[in-house]
Design a protein around this motif. Structure first.
Motif, short mmCIF file in Angstrom:
data_model
loop_
_atom_site.label_atom_id
_atom_site.label_comp_id
_atom_site.label_asym_id
_atom_site.label_seq_id
_atom_site.Cartn_x
_atom_site.Cartn_y
_atom_site.Cartn_z
N ASP A 134 -8.34 11.24 1.79
CA ASP A 134 -7.55 12.55 2.08
C ASP A 134 -5.89 11.19 1.87
O ASP A 134 -5.18 12.03 0.83
CB ASP A 134 -7.29 12.75 2.88
CG ASP A 134 -8.49 13.73 2.57
OD1 ASP A 134 -9.05 13.82 1.68
OD2 ASP A 134 -8.97 14.67 3.77
N ALA A 135 -6.03 10.24 2.35
CA ALA A 135 -4.92 9.66 2.80
C ALA A 135 -3.80 9.35 1.59
O ALA A 135 -3.02 9.13 0.83
CB ALA A 135 -4.70 9.06 3.81
N ALA A 136 -5.52 8.57 0.49
CA ALA A 136 -5.03 7.87 -0.48
C ALA A 136 -4.24 9.26 -1.88
O ALA A 136 -3.77 8.98 -2.97
CB ALA A 136 -6.04 7.29 -1.31
N ALA A 182 -3.98 2.93 2.51
CA ALA A 182 -3.87 4.20 2.82
C ALA A 182 -4.95 3.62 4.18
O ALA A 182 -4.76 4.36 5.38
CB ALA A 182 -4.83 4.88 1.96
N ARG A 205 -2.98 1.61 6.72
CA ARG A 205 -1.58 2.85 7.64
C ARG A 205 -2.75 3.65 8.53
O ARG A 205 -1.86 3.89 9.63
CB ARG A 205 -1.35 3.68 6.66
CG ARG A 205 0.00 4.37 6.80
CD ARG A 205 0.31 5.53 6.30
NE ARG A 205 0.06 6.75 5.84
CZ ARG A 205 -0.46 6.65 4.31
NH1 ARG A 205 -0.53 5.31 3.83
NH2 ARG A 205 -1.57 8.09 4.36
N LEU A 206 -3.62 4.37 8.34
CA LEU A 206 -4.53 5.07 9.00
C LEU A 206 -5.27 4.76 10.39
O LEU A 206 -5.00 4.61 11.39
CB LEU A 206 -5.47 5.60 8.15
CG LEU A 206 -4.93 6.85 7.99
CD1 LEU A 206 -6.44 7.30 6.48
CD2 LEU A 206 -4.40 8.12 8.83
N ILE A 221 -9.58 8.37 4.41
CA ILE A 221 -8.77 7.30 3.93
C ILE A 221 -8.82 7.82 2.63
O ILE A 221 -7.90 8.05 1.99
CB ILE A 221 -9.61 6.30 3.93
CG1 ILE A 221 -10.44 5.34 5.23
CG2 ILE A 221 -8.87 5.02 3.34
CD1 ILE A 221 -10.53 4.56 5.27
N LEU A 236 -4.46 0.98 -3.58
CA LEU A 236 -3.62 2.50 -2.65
C LEU A 236 -4.91 2.57 -1.97
O LEU A 236 -4.71 3.31 -0.72
CB LEU A 236 -4.16 3.26 -3.79
CG LEU A 236 -3.49 5.17 -3.86
CD1 LEU A 236 -2.00 4.81 -3.50
CD2 LEU A 236 -4.08 5.34 -4.63
N ILE A 237 -6.18 2.75 -1.89
CA ILE A 237 -6.57 3.07 -1.31
C ILE A 237 -7.06 2.37 0.49
O ILE A 237 -6.94 2.18 1.42
CB ILE A 237 -7.93 2.58 -1.27
CG1 ILE A 237 -8.82 4.07 -2.80
CG2 ILE A 237 -9.79 2.34 -0.51
CD1 ILE A 237 -9.96 3.51 -3.69
#
Length: 196
Positions: free
Chosen positions: A35-37, A15, A18-19, A33, A11-12
């Motif tokens: 926050d996005a995860a 994220a 993607r960012l 990162i 997941l990390i």
């Protein structure tokens, strides 16, 4: 110390990828990162002590997957034009999904040095370049140093994607309209490389 959960680790990394590579947030912090995860930063730091460790891991894994796909295409027993077609499909798919990956690579190499990229396997490239030379001798493609053929192939595909924000503004094209231009690139590049 408890075992690290592979699902959270993935997941990390997803994220971060993607960012950085899809959204172009090349200077995303570990907080961004996290926050996005959907987690707090201390949880992220449990898996990766530093941003550089995380970024290096994400980039290495991404390059490994892409390299394996390109190697398979280069070493396949398909006729040379089909191999080139497959290389273009693989590369365009990657660049379309992660348009900032190459920009990130150059940026990080300039910042951190060449430690970001692990050694590339030479076998597939050497084999492919030998095929390029044979195609040149057969008169199917223009004679040049075979390395230029491969550089031209990837440059002609990647440059418009890397420069898409500028080109969209310059030509006053919507993202959708520019996508149509990019879709035409494969056939155009194919015709440029081969004597068609």
């Amino acid at each position: 110390m408890p075992l690290k959960d592979t699902g959270t680790d993935q997941l990390i990394k997803a994220a971060a990828k993607r960012l950085l590579f899809s959204e172009g947030k090349l200077h995303a912090t570990t907080q961004d990162i996290a926050d996005a995860a959907g987690m707090n930063r201390s949880a992220l730091h449990y898996y990766y002590r530093t941003r550089d460790q995380l970024i290096s891991q994400v980039f290495q894994e991404s390059m490994t997957v892409l390299s394996l796909k390109l190697d398979q295409a280069m070493l396949s027993d398909h006729p040379f034009p089909k191999k080139v077609d497959e290389l273009m499909d693989i590369y365009l798919t990657e660049m379309s999904e992660f348009p900032y990956e190459e920009t990130f690579m150059v940026t990080e190499m300039n910042r951190a040095g060449h430690t970001l990229i692990s050694k590339i396997k030479e076998g597939p490239v050497v084999s492919f370049l030998a095929e390029v030379a044979a195609e040149m001798e057969a008169g199917n493609i223009e004679k040049m140093n075979p390395v230029h053929f491969l550089i031209n192939l990837f440059s002609l595909l990647s440059y418009p994607i890397i420069m898409s924000p500028l080109y969209q503004q310059f030509f006053q094209l919507s993202k959708n309209d520019f996508g149509k231009i990019l879709a035409e690139r494969k056939e155009l590049v194919y015709r440029m490389l081969f004597k068609i």
